[in-house]
Every structure is written in structure tokens, then in C-alpha cells.
Design an enzyme around this catalytic site. Structure first.
Site, mmCIF file in Angstrom:
data_model
loop_
_atom_site.group_PDB
_atom_site.id
_atom_site.type_symbol
_atom_site.label_atom_id
_atom_site.label_comp_id
_atom_site.label_asym_id
_atom_site.label_seq_id
_atom_site.Cartn_x
_atom_site.Cartn_y
_atom_site.Cartn_z
ATOM 1 N N SER A 64 -0.736 13.540 -5.909
ATOM 2 C CA SER A 64 -0.502 12.980 -7.236
ATOM 3 C C SER A 64 -0.403 11.466 -7.097
ATOM 4 O O SER A 64 -0.412 10.945 -5.984
ATOM 5 C CB SER A 64 0.804 13.521 -7.803
ATOM 6 O OG SER A 64 1.869 13.049 -7.001
ATOM 7 N N LYS A 65 -0.268 10.790 -8.229
ATOM 8 C CA LYS A 65 -0.166 9.330 -8.195
ATOM 9 C C LYS A 65 0.986 8.874 -7.316
ATOM 10 O O LYS A 65 0.879 7.929 -6.553
ATOM 11 C CB LYS A 65 0.044 8.790 -9.605
ATOM 12 C CG LYS A 65 -1.265 8.573 -10.291
ATOM 13 C CD LYS A 65 -1.175 7.508 -11.349
ATOM 14 C CE LYS A 65 -2.583 7.253 -11.848
ATOM 15 N NZ LYS A 65 -2.689 7.159 -13.261
ATOM 16 N N ARG A 66 2.087 9.596 -7.441
ATOM 17 C CA ARG A 66 3.298 9.267 -6.678
ATOM 18 C C ARG A 66 2.996 9.320 -5.178
ATOM 19 O O ARG A 66 3.556 8.597 -4.372
ATOM 20 C CB ARG A 66 4.360 10.299 -7.072
ATOM 21 C CG ARG A 66 5.655 10.264 -6.329
ATOM 22 C CD ARG A 66 6.619 11.225 -7.017
ATOM 23 N NE ARG A 66 6.065 12.582 -7.070
ATOM 24 C CZ ARG A 66 6.288 13.498 -6.129
ATOM 25 N NH1 ARG A 66 7.031 13.214 -5.093
ATOM 26 N NH2 ARG A 66 5.768 14.711 -6.237
ATOM 27 N N GLY B 189 0.095 8.689 -3.794
ATOM 28 C CA GLY B 189 -0.941 7.762 -3.354
ATOM 29 C C GLY B 189 -2.328 8.093 -3.884
ATOM 30 O O GLY B 189 -3.318 7.573 -3.377
#
Ligand code: GLU
Length: 467
Positions: free
Chosen positions: A240-242, A244
Site C-alpha cells: 500500500s502507499k504506507r 512504499g
């Protein structure tokens, strides 16, 4: 046969880290075999494809150093060719018109679900006479896929993966408005581009089975398939964005060197013994499909940061100065002068020892070009006590009259000052660093003096005394 690989991103978002790794593997495989690496922009989704995303893909690939051969192919521009192949299949009885309405299809899926069957198209127009076609309905064109037997994807990473043909329904080749679907376009483009090896994420594995059926029906040779396990977060969950899952440009903006990211992405799913630091030349020499891992790789920021530090320390000073300069220019609002650039390059050897990113390198270079009097941070300020001021004042007098100014002569002067004051070197070095850099961390203090030169050094010391 010359190896031809391709990277085929859909320009609906940035070049994310998973895509960049796919591109890298394709690039390395082609370069290893002295073949060709092609780029195809899959822009058939006209609503979601954007010019900005296309630019981000080109920019990201260039930044990563993944150069492609030949002009990029834009899939949308090939649509007539895709339609031509669909028509050919229609003529050969390998595809057919399907007039099922939306409602009918929804109902079909509903019934299948209720009966516990997969919600697939049931082939109701497969053998129906076209004369039964309802009036005023634009049909889709479906592929008459084999109903019996299996389709095997001979995959270089996954091994032989068998799909029962009855599980693969008659997919749509042309939509009711006549536009070709992704499945058809990919197959035709790969053939027209002479692609010998398809290397992509394993989320396309089922697509591969469908594409192989289509390729065989058309009568073309099936390219080699390699489906790479996806990248997961450190906790094993989907990236996910969290974790990377960001665009390549976000990594550039965070201060990663392209060569460090490239090395990291290579190791993310491919290995060569225990080697962690692998230059691009070595990667080209060693890259193979056999050593691609079979399980999902886990993205690890700490590892990437570590590699980045390593690459920064071994990078050329002029190159790093070139990367730091625009960041500093943005911070200060003006371009750096040739003198300032020289100063930074001269200090780079010391600065890069501590840096984890190009951004932290820029951060730690700020003091070099700062205008006098420097603004000291809180910690630095607290070091300039009355006692320290007195010591610094006497040190400034010594430095001012040095015959020659370099790291050795300033070191000797500072040691002599410490002896004369009967204090430890650190007692001078700490407030001195605070005065010269405005902070409490910097490269070695003698190097700082050397790089700043006499006028700036003595001036900066006197500035804090007069405050
Ligand atoms: N355009 C597809 C994607 O971005 C890739 C298709 C392919 O590699 O065959 O996922």
C-alpha cells in the site's frame, strides 16, 4: 532468435514501484541477451489514460536509467490492426457475434452464483445462427475458446500452470462499440512487436492462459512467459502507499539515487547468492529468470535506505553536487554561484559520509552557503557559553594569523589552542562547530574550516562572539 522484451504500462497513474521493477527485469533480460527492450503504452482506456501519466512513465524510466529501444508503441493507435485480427477470427469461425443484453448477462451471472458455479459467460451465442440476432442490438465479438482440455502456461518462474479450459469462458474481443479489448490488443501487439519474452506481474497469470488460447487460435508462436510474484509490504500484506507503493518520482523526491533504487528493486525478487550490492554492469551480466524468487518479495524501507547510503558514499563528488544544487537553490530561492558549487563539491567527501539521502546531503550542505551571521539552532546556541566564547575569541586570533590555511594547519592551531587553554579538544571543537555551521552535526571540523576558508571561518566565529 533475438530476445525482445517489453514493458507495457497503462498510463492511468504514475510509474509505481512494482511497475518499475517489472520494467527493470525486462530491461536487464534484454540487455543481458543483447536483445531489444520495447516500451508500449497501453492507453486504450481513454477515460483513465492521461498525458501526465505518460510523462511520468517516460520520466520515471529515464530517471531510473531504463532506456528503451525504438519509438514507444501507443496501443490505442494500433486499434485498426486489432479489429482486423478479430475480423479474421470471425471469418474463420473462431470468434462469433454475441447479442446477449446487459440484463441477460446479469441474470446469467446471478443464476450461476446462486447455483454455486463461477459467474462466467455460458456461450449462449456460440453456436446460434446469426439470423436469430435481435434487431437493433450492437453485438460484441467473442472468442470461441476451447471448452475441453487444458491450457498450460509454461512459466519460467511458476513452472507449468494448468488451467481447465472449461473455466475460461468466451472472452470479448470487440466491444459493442467496435473497440478492441485489452486481451486482444495485448496479443496482437506482442506479436507485431516481435516480443519473445513476456515478463510481468503474476496478477496476469490467468490472462496468460486466455492469451495463449487466442494466440494458438490465430496460429502464432506462443512467447515465453515469466510471471513475477508481486511486492508485498513488510507485514506481508499487499503493498500500500504506507508501505512504499509510490511513484518512482516520489523516491527521487525523497532523495534516493536511481542506482540505489535500481539495485534495491533488482534484489526485490531476484538474487545472486548473497550479493546485496550489485552494480548495473554486474546485473546485466548476471541477470537470469531462474533466480527470480517464487514467493512475494517484501518491501523494506530500511534496506533501501541502507543501500542508498552506500551508493552515496561511493558516488562521485561532482555528481552529488549536481544533485544537491537544485535542492539548495529551491531552499534559498536562487541559483548557486560557481563559488558556492565549488565549496560544496570540496566539502562533499566529508558530507557524504553521513548522508542517507540526497535530501539529507543538501540539508547538511546548507551551512556552506549560508549568509553571515548564521542563525544557530537551539542546541548549537546552548554551546556558546561565556566560557566557550572566550576560548573561541582567542582561537580566532590564532587562526587569523596562520601562514597557510589547510586542514593540517588549522588542526595544529586548534590543538595548540586546546593545550594553551588546558582543555580537551572537544571543548573547543563543539562550540567551534556550532559557530561555523549553526548546528551540532557536520563533517570533521578541520575539514569544515578548510572548506570554508579563513575569511568565512574567522568571520563566523567573531559573529557569535558579538551576539
Ligand atoms: N498494461 C498492463 C498493466 O499495466 C500490462 C499488460 C502486460 O504486461 O501484458 O498491468
Amino acid at each position: 532468435m533475438t530476445v525482445v522484451t517489453r514493458f507495457a504500462p497503462s498510463p492511468t497513474g504514475f510509474l509505481h514501484i512494482g511497475g518499475a521493477r517489472t520494467a527493470l527485469f525486462n530491461w536487464l533480460y534484454a540487455r543481458h541477451h543483447k536483445g531489444k527492450f520495447l516500451l508500449r503504452i497501453e492507453d486504450t482506456d481513454r477515460e483513465r489514460s492521461t498525458e501526465a501519466a505518460i510523462e511520468a512513465i517516460f520520466g520515471g524510466m529515464k530517471w531510473l536509467g531504463l532506456d528503451w529501444d525504438e519509438e514507444p508503441i501507443f496501443q490505442f493507435s494500433q486499434r485498426e490492426r486489432h479489429v482486423e485480427i478479430a475480423n479474421q477470427l470471425l471469418e474463420q469461425g473462431k470468434a462469433y457475434y454475441c447479442y446477449a443484453s446487459r440484463e441477460e448477462l446479469a441474470e446469467m451471472r446471478e443464476t450461476a452464483r446462486a447455483e454455486g458455479r463461477p459467474p462466467v459467460y455460458d456461450g449462449r451465442w456460440r453456436d446460434r445462427d446469426p439470423s436469430e440476432a435481435p434487431a437493433g442490438v450492437d453485438p460484441v465479438v467473442r472468442f470461441k475458446s476451447p471448452n475441453e482440455g487444458n491450457t498450460i502456461v509454461h512459466d519460467k518462474v511458476q513452472g507449468d500452470v494448468t488451467f481447465a479450459n472449461e473455466q475460461l469462458d468466451d472472452m470479448i474481443l470487440l466491444r459493442a462499440d467496435g473497440t478492441p479489448t485489452y486481451m486482444l490488443s495485448v496479443v496482437v501487439d506482442d506479436y507485431d512487436m516481435g516480443v519473445t519474452d513476456i515478463i510481468r506481474g503474476d496478477d496476469h497469470l490467468t490472462n496468460a492462459a486466455r492469451q495463449i488460447q487466442l494466440i494458438e487460435a490465430i496460429g502464432w508462436a506462443v512467447p515465453n512467459h515469466t510471471h513475477i510474484p508481486l511486492i508485498h509490504g513488510p507485514d506481508g500484506a499487499k503493498l500500500s502507499k504506507r508501505h512504499g507503493a509510490l511513484g518512482v518520482e516520489a523516491y527521487r523526491d525523497m532523495g534516493y539515487l536511481p542506482e540505489a533504487l535500481r539495485n534495491y528493486l533488482l534484489r526485490l525478487g531476484w538474487s545472486h547468492g548473497d550479493d546485496e550490492v550489485i552494480s548495473t554492469e554486474q546485473a546485466i551480466e548476471w541477470f537470469n529468470l531462474e533466480n527470480i524468487g517464487k514467493s512475494a518479495a517484501r518491501f523494506d524501507f530500511a534496506k533501501l535506505e541502507n543501500l542508498n547510503g552506500l551508493y552515496i558514499r561511493s558516488a562521485n563528488d561532482a555528481y552529488l553536487t549536481g544533485l544537491v544544487a537544485p535542492i539548495l537553490a529551491e531552499k534559498t530561492g536562487q541559483d548557486l554561484s560557481p563559488n558556492q558549487l565549488n565549496l560544496i563539491e570540496k566539502a562533499m567527501n566529508g558530507l557524504k559520509e553521513r548522508a542517507k539521502s540526497v535530501n539529507s546531503l543538501a540539508e547538511s550542505s546548507v551551512f556552506l552557503i549560508a549568509e553571515r551571521p548564521l542563525a544557530l539552532d537551539k542546541k548549537a546556541k546552548s554551546l556558546i557559553t561565556e566560557e566557550a566564547s572566550a576560548v573561541l575569541m582567542r582561537l580566532a586570533d590564532r587562526l587569523e594569523i596562520l601562514d597557510v590555511w589547510n586542514a593540517e594547519t588549522v588542526e595544529a592551531a586548534i590543538r595548540a589552542a586546546a593545550d594553551a587553554e588546558d582543555i580537551k579538544l572537544g571543548k573547543i571543537a563543539q562550540p567551534l562547530r556550532a559557530a561555523l555551521t549553526g548546528t551540532t552535526v557536520s563533517p570533521g571540523i578541520f575539514d569544515v574550516l578548510d572548506v570554508l576558508g579563513r575569511e568565512q571561518s574567522v568571520g563566523r566565529i567573531r559573529d557569535v562572539l558579538s551576539e
